[in-house]
Design a protein around this motif. Structure first.
Motif, short mmCIF file in Angstrom:
data_model
loop_
_atom_site.label_atom_id
_atom_site.label_comp_id
_atom_site.label_asym_id
_atom_site.label_seq_id
_atom_site.Cartn_x
_atom_site.Cartn_y
_atom_site.Cartn_z
N TRP A 59 0.82 -1.21 0.00
CA TRP A 59 0.00 0.00 0.00
C TRP A 59 0.85 1.27 0.00
O TRP A 59 0.42 2.31 -0.49
CB TRP A 59 -0.98 0.00 1.17
CG TRP A 59 -0.38 -0.02 2.56
CD1 TRP A 59 -0.19 -1.10 3.35
CD2 TRP A 59 0.09 1.11 3.31
NE1 TRP A 59 0.37 -0.73 4.56
CE2 TRP A 59 0.54 0.63 4.56
CE3 TRP A 59 0.16 2.48 3.06
CZ2 TRP A 59 1.06 1.45 5.55
CZ3 TRP A 59 0.70 3.31 4.04
CH2 TRP A 59 1.13 2.80 5.27
N ARG A 60 2.07 1.18 0.53
CA ARG A 60 2.95 2.36 0.53
C ARG A 60 3.32 2.74 -0.90
O ARG A 60 3.42 3.93 -1.23
CB ARG A 60 4.19 2.09 1.37
CG ARG A 60 3.89 1.93 2.86
CD ARG A 60 5.13 1.50 3.64
NE ARG A 60 4.82 1.33 5.05
CZ ARG A 60 4.27 0.23 5.57
NH1 ARG A 60 3.98 -0.80 4.77
NH2 ARG A 60 4.03 0.15 6.86
N GLN A 61 3.53 1.73 -1.73
CA GLN A 61 3.83 2.00 -3.14
C GLN A 61 2.63 2.65 -3.81
O GLN A 61 2.78 3.57 -4.63
CB GLN A 61 4.21 0.69 -3.84
CG GLN A 61 4.65 0.87 -5.28
CD GLN A 61 5.08 -0.45 -5.93
OE1 GLN A 61 4.86 -1.52 -5.38
NE2 GLN A 61 5.69 -0.36 -7.09
N LEU A 62 1.42 2.19 -3.47
CA LEU A 62 0.22 2.80 -4.05
C LEU A 62 0.11 4.26 -3.64
O LEU A 62 -0.15 5.15 -4.46
CB LEU A 62 -1.01 2.01 -3.63
CG LEU A 62 -2.36 2.47 -4.19
CD1 LEU A 62 -3.30 1.29 -4.42
CD2 LEU A 62 -3.04 3.49 -3.28
N LEU A 63 0.32 4.56 -2.35
CA LEU A 63 0.19 5.94 -1.87
C LEU A 63 1.28 6.84 -2.44
O LEU A 63 1.10 8.07 -2.47
CB LEU A 63 0.24 5.99 -0.34
CG LEU A 63 -0.99 5.48 0.42
CD1 LEU A 63 -0.84 5.80 1.91
CD2 LEU A 63 -2.27 6.10 -0.11
N HIS A 80 -7.12 -0.05 8.21
CA HIS A 80 -7.89 1.18 8.02
C HIS A 80 -7.21 2.35 8.73
O HIS A 80 -7.07 3.45 8.16
CB HIS A 80 -9.31 1.01 8.56
CG HIS A 80 -10.13 0.03 7.81
ND1 HIS A 80 -11.34 -0.44 8.25
CD2 HIS A 80 -9.91 -0.59 6.60
CE1 HIS A 80 -11.84 -1.31 7.38
NE2 HIS A 80 -10.98 -1.41 6.38
N PHE A 81 -6.79 2.11 9.96
CA PHE A 81 -6.16 3.18 10.73
C PHE A 81 -4.79 3.55 10.16
O PHE A 81 -4.52 4.73 9.89
CB PHE A 81 -6.04 2.77 12.19
CG PHE A 81 -5.23 3.73 13.02
CD1 PHE A 81 -5.72 5.00 13.29
CD2 PHE A 81 -3.99 3.37 13.51
CE1 PHE A 81 -4.98 5.90 14.06
CE2 PHE A 81 -3.24 4.27 14.27
CZ PHE A 81 -3.74 5.53 14.54
N GLU A 82 -3.93 2.56 9.99
CA GLU A 82 -2.56 2.86 9.55
C GLU A 82 -2.54 3.50 8.17
O GLU A 82 -1.88 4.54 7.96
CB GLU A 82 -1.73 1.58 9.55
CG GLU A 82 -0.27 1.81 9.16
CD GLU A 82 0.56 0.53 9.12
OE1 GLU A 82 1.79 0.63 9.04
OE2 GLU A 82 -0.04 -0.58 9.15
N ILE A 83 -3.26 2.91 7.24
CA ILE A 83 -3.26 3.44 5.87
C ILE A 83 -4.02 4.76 5.81
O ILE A 83 -3.64 5.69 5.09
CB ILE A 83 -3.84 2.42 4.89
CG1 ILE A 83 -3.05 1.12 4.95
CG2 ILE A 83 -3.83 2.97 3.47
CD1 ILE A 83 -3.68 -0.03 4.18
N GLY A 84 -5.11 4.85 6.58
CA GLY A 84 -5.87 6.10 6.63
C GLY A 84 -5.02 7.27 7.10
O GLY A 84 -5.07 8.36 6.52
N ALA A 89 -1.97 12.13 5.66
CA ALA A 89 -0.69 12.84 5.62
C ALA A 89 -0.31 13.23 4.19
O ALA A 89 0.34 14.26 3.97
CB ALA A 89 0.40 11.97 6.25
N ARG A 90 -0.74 12.41 3.22
CA ARG A 90 -0.52 12.73 1.81
C ARG A 90 -1.57 13.69 1.27
O ARG A 90 -1.56 14.06 0.11
CB ARG A 90 -0.56 11.44 0.98
CG ARG A 90 0.67 10.57 1.11
CD ARG A 90 1.71 10.89 0.04
NE ARG A 90 1.25 10.48 -1.28
CZ ARG A 90 0.84 11.28 -2.26
NH1 ARG A 90 0.80 12.59 -2.08
NH2 ARG A 90 0.48 10.80 -3.44
N ARG A 91 -2.54 14.06 2.14
CA ARG A 91 -3.66 14.94 1.78
C ARG A 91 -4.53 14.35 0.67
O ARG A 91 -5.03 15.08 -0.20
CB ARG A 91 -3.16 16.35 1.44
CG ARG A 91 -2.48 17.04 2.62
CD ARG A 91 -2.20 18.50 2.37
NE ARG A 91 -1.61 19.12 3.54
CZ ARG A 91 -2.29 19.60 4.58
NH1 ARG A 91 -3.61 19.54 4.58
NH2 ARG A 91 -1.66 20.14 5.61
N ALA A 117 -5.71 18.40 8.81
CA ALA A 117 -5.26 18.48 7.43
C ALA A 117 -6.33 19.03 6.50
O ALA A 117 -6.04 19.38 5.35
CB ALA A 117 -4.80 17.11 6.96
N GLY A 118 -7.58 19.06 6.97
CA GLY A 118 -8.68 19.49 6.11
C GLY A 118 -8.97 18.50 5.00
O GLY A 118 -9.39 18.88 3.90
#
Length: 333
Positions: A59-63, A80-84, A89-91, A117-118
């Motif tokens: 998933w890090r590669q996807l983000l 859900h929590f970690e990737i969310g 953070a990537r907005r 972050a809005g």
């Protein structure tokens, strides 16, 4: 309207059968797909037309991609929590299936990060979006209904559904949490919550959850793992003064008012404004209905990604539901 590019994480049965088929009905495409299971990843990519080059087990590669408009996650509470958190953070706007985290504390952390972050974070509380539930909720929130006085409902499942889950964690997080969002959505702020427990046998749990609302109203929710999934298992009712609304099996709405008795009235008829209203969908045109609510939920998520003003179940709503669930389990008799 430009086609939105979605990075999708999680290729399990739920994503394949409930979520992704609805996503394909919109001006959106799966630009990147992720799952740690190579077989599920390849099968889902083939089913929904995602090129192998746009798939990854990481998933890090996807983000890390720069061509995504939003991310959707259906991979379990911890993911859900970690990737969310990483997506915020990537907005990147995020759709997260419920529950948004394994605990209320982590859900609050995610909600705080999204607010700072809005970034819109939409949680998959589709019970709000079921057509019947939306009709009933709109009736309850309309002025003529008055202040809701009580909630009564049941939302059951079968022991086989969570058979590999002897401590009932999956039942709490994936089943019960729905109504810890829906009940305050219907009734307003919860002042206190507790529960009573009866375990019929290992894997067969019954909970009666008792609510008190800030408005003074009261409520009881029955949840359990000892009913057949081959029968209707979901029903709820909200009552006010001389009015009540019921939803049966997520497809039938009944709205009761305060009609006079009909006996002895030679001109007896049905009158708008006092007699009972009943709504149910045309099941012969099922493609035009949204009994479970996933279509409308994803429609609102995509609208939020586009920056349109929509009312959605947010990360803060997810944190509230998780907190109420934990309170109910902690205050258990």
């Amino acid at each position: 309207m430009s086609t939105l590019r979605i990075g999708w994480i999680g290729c399990g049965t739920h994503a394949n059968e409930m979520l992704l088929p609805q996503l394909t009905r919109f001006e959106a495409r799966i630009a990147a797909l992720c799952d740690v299971d190579a077989g599920k990843l390849a099968a889902t990519a083939a089913r929904f037309g995602v090129a192998p080059a746009d798939t990854t087990p990481d998933w890090r590669q996807l983000l890390a991609r720069t061509d995504l408009d939003a991310v959707a996650i259906a991979a379990g509470p911890a993911a859900h929590f970690e990737i969310g958190m990483a997506a915020v953070a990537r907005r990147l706007p995020v759709f997260i299936e419920k529950p948004p985290a394994p605990s209320a504390a982590e859900a609050r952390q995610l909600a705080a990060a999204a607010a700072a972050a809005g970034v819109p974070v939409v949680v998959g509380f589709m019970k709000r979006y079921s057509t019947a539930n939306r009709i009933a909720a709109n009736l309850i929130h309309a002025g003529e209904f008055g202040r809701p006085a009580s909630f009564l409902g049941q939302y059951m499942t079968a022991p086989t559904y969570f058979s590999g889950d002897p401590d009932y964690t999956g039942f709490y997080l994936h089943h019960c949490v729905h109504y810890f969002d829906l009940v305050p959505h219907l009734m307003g702020e919860v002042a206190s919550v507790a529960s009573r427990r009866h375990e019929l046998a290992p894997g067969k749990l019954l909970l009666h959850v008792d609510f008190r609302f800030a408005s003074g109203g009261i409520g009881t929710l029955v949840v359990g793992t000892h009913q057949s999934r081959g029968t209707p298992m979901e029903w709820w009712q909200v009552m006010a003064d001389h009015r009540r609304v019921e939803v049966r099996n997520v497809h039938e709405v009944r709205y009761y008012r305060n009609p006079p008795f009909k006996f002895g009235d030679a001109a007896a008829s049905l009158h708008d404004g006092e007699d009972t209203l009943v709504w149910e969908p045309n099941l012969t045109a099922a493609a035009n209905e949204d009994h479970k609510g996933y279509f409308a939920l994803l429609a609102d998520f995509l609208a939020a990604v586009r920056g349109e003003p929509v009312s959605v179940p947010t990360a803060a709503d997810g944190a509230r539901a998780m907190a109420l669930l934990e309170q109910a389990l902690a205050n258990q008799a």
